[in-house]
Design an enzyme around this catalytic site. Sequence first.
Site, PDB file in Angstrom:
ATOM      1  NE  ARG A   1     -16.217  35.227 -15.694  1.00 38.92           N
ATOM      2  CZ  ARG A   1     -16.951  34.201 -15.289  1.00 38.92           C
ATOM      3  NH1 ARG A   1     -17.386  33.325 -16.180  1.00 38.92           N
ATOM      4  NH2 ARG A   1     -17.268  34.057 -14.024  1.00 38.92           N
ATOM      5  CE1 TYR A   2     -20.277  38.517 -16.300  1.00 34.85           C
ATOM      6  CE2 TYR A   2     -19.142  37.798 -14.325  1.00 34.85           C
ATOM      7  CZ  TYR A   2     -19.929  37.509 -15.425  1.00 34.85           C
ATOM      8  OH  TYR A   2     -20.353  36.246 -15.655  1.00 34.85           O
ATOM      9  CB  THR A   3     -16.609  45.307 -12.972  1.00 36.21           C
ATOM     10  OG1 THR A   3     -16.290  46.663 -12.646  1.00 36.21           O
ATOM     11  CG2 THR A   3     -16.395  44.441 -11.744  1.00 36.21           C
TER      12      THR A   3
END
Length: 482
Positions: A2-4
């Site tokens: 979800r982030y990276t």
Amino acid sequence: MRYTEARMMPIAELDEGTVDFRANYDGTLEEPATLPARLPFLLLNGASGIAVGMATEVPPHNLREITDACIRIVENPKITDDAILACIPGPDFPGGGRLISSPESIRHAYLTGRGSLRVRATWDVEKLARGEWRIAIRELPPGVSTAHILAEIETLSNPQPKGDGKKTALTPEQQALKNTMLAQIDTVRDESGKTHAVRVVIEPKSRNQDPDTLIQFLLAHTALETNASVNLTMLDLDGKAPCAPLAHILRQWVNFRIQTVRRRSQFRLGKALARIHILEGRLRVLLDIDAVIRVIREADDPKADLMTHFALSEIQADDILEIRLRQLGRLAGIELEKELADKREIAESLNALLRDKTLLRNTIAAELADDAAKYGENLRTRIDTDTPKTSQNAAASMLDEPVTVIVSKKGWLRSRSGHNVDLNTLTFKDGDTLLAVFTARTVDHLALLDHTGRTYSIPVTQIPGGRGDGIPASSQADIQNG
């Protein structure tokens, strides 16, 4: 997810059973629980972050130095902390710069896992025609940009008044720094680009100035010299997050690497043994291909009959049924025998590696040495532990020029450049007159004494110049009532 995202480089080993996999956050994919790093990348790349109730500041290090320390731990598990730290004199920041902290400070940070290191920019004094010169800054401390330096210099040159909005005058310190900046620096510009990753050019007001004095002032009042925190908080093999000494972290990583290589060797051994099993089955039926064809053509259950007739396992029988007949020809038989010999040799070496701890450690050390030779770089950050620290009073010692200090009877202070001041041109507020005139230098202090015997010291650089009436002495010193 979800982030990276992470894109594995060739130095990663994620496809040979080296680490455990687990479900990702929504259970739709598998993700590695850990990454099987061939080198301790957390120490190489550094990290900075804040979590719930804890924070981390891991400075980056040089690959060759860290690898050298790891090799020594692999070869000698009982190596002392001091011997490990001897391989790592300090961090190596990607932007270069100079580390000016003492060896004792660096050692304390590494032994405790916490500390603060002083990093300074790197510059050159470039000589120009007719005795002119300029300062070119080519490396900055970590986390400092050229825009940040230019903004700091602009703030010193053009400060904003402090206060609640009613008072618009600058503080004495702001005024003193402004006077110093305007008297010393003519131009500042950023020439960073394709030719120079970092290049900030500072041109002085006069060629007669001392470059060292100017740079010392900038070091004291800008981020050209700053602190780099060390907080070695990270997850260990038990899933805890202590603030650990550097040597302990390296030992943990070496243990993790030994587990990784052992699992990799077991995975490769399993693949080799599986291939050997297949090749042995193919060579067994190669001696009587006609019988293989007859069994497959006539049998109701070819697989079972092949297993019975040639003493094959189920896996070998499935392989025989799936391959093409031409793969069992005479030339293919020679290739099979050669491949089988190679696989048996590989399996034998892997078995020896798993049985012999010394051989396993030697293999890991050799891989580390290869990685250091392939991926290692020269140091970027120079360690200058003998460099004198910057005085925060550099502004006071910045200018050493003649000045005349003028004091009125009501306690108003002002200054004029030079010693040849025409007193007849001085004007005062209504009801005020001249009390004293002092010929001094900008490095001096004006001493005031009140009737109780208290003494107050005001740096001459904080006394404003210009054509006005000056400032009251009470704004420069905390004079007692009465």
